[in-house]
Design an enzyme around this catalytic site. Sequence first.
Site, PDB file in Angstrom:
ATOM      1  N   TYR A  50       5.894  -6.491  -8.362  1.00 16.59           N
ATOM      2  CA  TYR A  50       6.938  -5.899  -7.534  1.00 16.59           C
ATOM      3  C   TYR A  50       7.609  -6.973  -6.671  1.00 16.59           C
ATOM      4  O   TYR A  50       6.936  -7.716  -5.952  1.00 16.59           O
ATOM      5  CB  TYR A  50       6.373  -4.815  -6.625  1.00 16.59           C
ATOM      6  CG  TYR A  50       6.009  -3.520  -7.312  1.00 16.59           C
ATOM      7  CD1 TYR A  50       6.296  -3.294  -8.655  1.00 16.59           C
ATOM      8  CD2 TYR A  50       5.367  -2.502  -6.623  1.00 16.59           C
ATOM      9  CE1 TYR A  50       5.950  -2.111  -9.277  1.00 16.59           C
ATOM     10  CE2 TYR A  50       5.020  -1.303  -7.225  1.00 16.59           C
ATOM     11  CZ  TYR A  50       5.312  -1.117  -8.558  1.00 16.59           C
ATOM     12  OH  TYR A  50       4.963   0.058  -9.170  1.00 16.59           O
ATOM     13  N   HIS A 108      -1.886  -1.633 -15.238  1.00 18.46           N
ATOM     14  CA  HIS A 108      -0.508  -1.167 -15.143  1.00 18.46           C
ATOM     15  C   HIS A 108      -0.012  -0.527 -16.443  1.00 18.46           C
ATOM     16  O   HIS A 108       0.749   0.446 -16.419  1.00 18.46           O
ATOM     17  CB  HIS A 108       0.385  -2.344 -14.753  1.00 18.46           C
ATOM     18  CG  HIS A 108       1.602  -1.946 -13.998  1.00 18.46           C
ATOM     19  ND1 HIS A 108       2.293  -2.812 -13.181  1.00 18.46           N
ATOM     20  CD2 HIS A 108       2.279  -0.775 -13.918  1.00 18.46           C
ATOM     21  CE1 HIS A 108       3.331  -2.195 -12.646  1.00 18.46           C
ATOM     22  NE2 HIS A 108       3.347  -0.966 -13.082  1.00 18.46           N
ATOM     23  N   PRO A 187       8.578  10.260  -7.925  1.00 22.36           N
ATOM     24  CA  PRO A 187       8.347  11.683  -7.638  1.00 22.36           C
ATOM     25  C   PRO A 187       9.591  12.448  -7.207  1.00 22.36           C
ATOM     26  O   PRO A 187       9.571  13.685  -7.205  1.00 22.36           O
ATOM     27  CB  PRO A 187       7.322  11.630  -6.495  1.00 22.36           C
ATOM     28  CG  PRO A 187       7.611  10.344  -5.795  1.00 22.36           C
ATOM     29  CD  PRO A 187       7.994   9.385  -6.894  1.00 22.36           C
ATOM     30  N   LEU A 188      10.657  11.725  -6.860  1.00 18.19           N
ATOM     31  CA  LEU A 188      11.861  12.399  -6.376  1.00 18.19           C
ATOM     32  C   LEU A 188      12.985  12.434  -7.400  1.00 18.19           C
ATOM     33  O   LEU A 188      14.077  12.919  -7.106  1.00 18.19           O
ATOM     34  CB  LEU A 188      12.367  11.712  -5.093  1.00 18.19           C
ATOM     35  CG  LEU A 188      11.369  11.684  -3.936  1.00 18.19           C
ATOM     36  CD1 LEU A 188      11.972  10.957  -2.738  1.00 18.19           C
ATOM     37  CD2 LEU A 188      10.939  13.090  -3.548  1.00 18.19           C
ATOM     38  N   GLY A 191      15.502  17.252 -10.875  1.00 16.63           N
ATOM     39  CA  GLY A 191      15.102  18.525 -10.295  1.00 16.63           C
ATOM     40  C   GLY A 191      16.147  19.209  -9.448  1.00 16.63           C
ATOM     41  O   GLY A 191      15.888  20.247  -8.837  1.00 16.63           O
TER      42      GLY A 191
END
Length: 257
Positions: A50, A108, A187-188, A191
């Site tokens: 990262y 990973h 997670p966002l 939806g």
Amino acid sequence: MVAKTFKLDEVELPRIGLGTNRLRDTISNRSFLRSAVAAGLGLIDTARLYAGGDSEAAIGAALAPYPGSVAVATKGGYRSNEPDGIRAEIEQSLVRLRTDTIDLWYLHRFHDDAPLESTMRLIGEYVDAGRIRRVGLSEVTVAQIRAARAIVPIAAVQNEYGLGERKHEDVIDFCAAEGIAFVPFYPLAGGEGPALLEAAERRGASPDQIKLAWLLHRSECIVPIPGTLSIEHFRANLAALEIELRADELRSLAGAA
């Protein structure tokens, strides 16, 4: 009532953590990390790759030595599972995080350039030596979890999952049954729709807070790690722990996504 905390072995942590894939090692980001911990951050998720290693370096510089209320998870083996490479990556993570022991280390990705047994046995050696406390896996199937945990205990699984992406329902159910934390990344994502906006408006909440609340209701093994570099945004994410969704709302959200 939805559980607000989860146990990573003996450590009890809030069920919303922090993803750090965009975290550069800057003075402002170090300050952000300290503020987030003061605000209640418990689980910090990073990886050796990262921000070119900056994410781990920033976390180490800001927080080491780590308080007992904080667990740091990192990852290695994104491009290869060859044991010598895995060993080098773990050693790099230990240095950047400024720690003698990694709280949670994820493989990973699975690759076929080395036998799974040899890769997992190397990771097990780090566990036995006290350099890794717990082992996780990322982007895996139930069969892969079973194969890996036959060699080393698995504490967490990190797959893509959210209101807009639910391809790993079977993995969540397996983790829930086996006492394994399921840590969804992205997670966002997705939806969006009328059900989401209506639920958010009804509570004076943001759509992202409703997405996080939906995840918390989906299974008590789920621990989302939304990423942010803003302390205000982090506090808003953490506030989703207080949102209780009704059964009809959960059905509407799941059906509309």
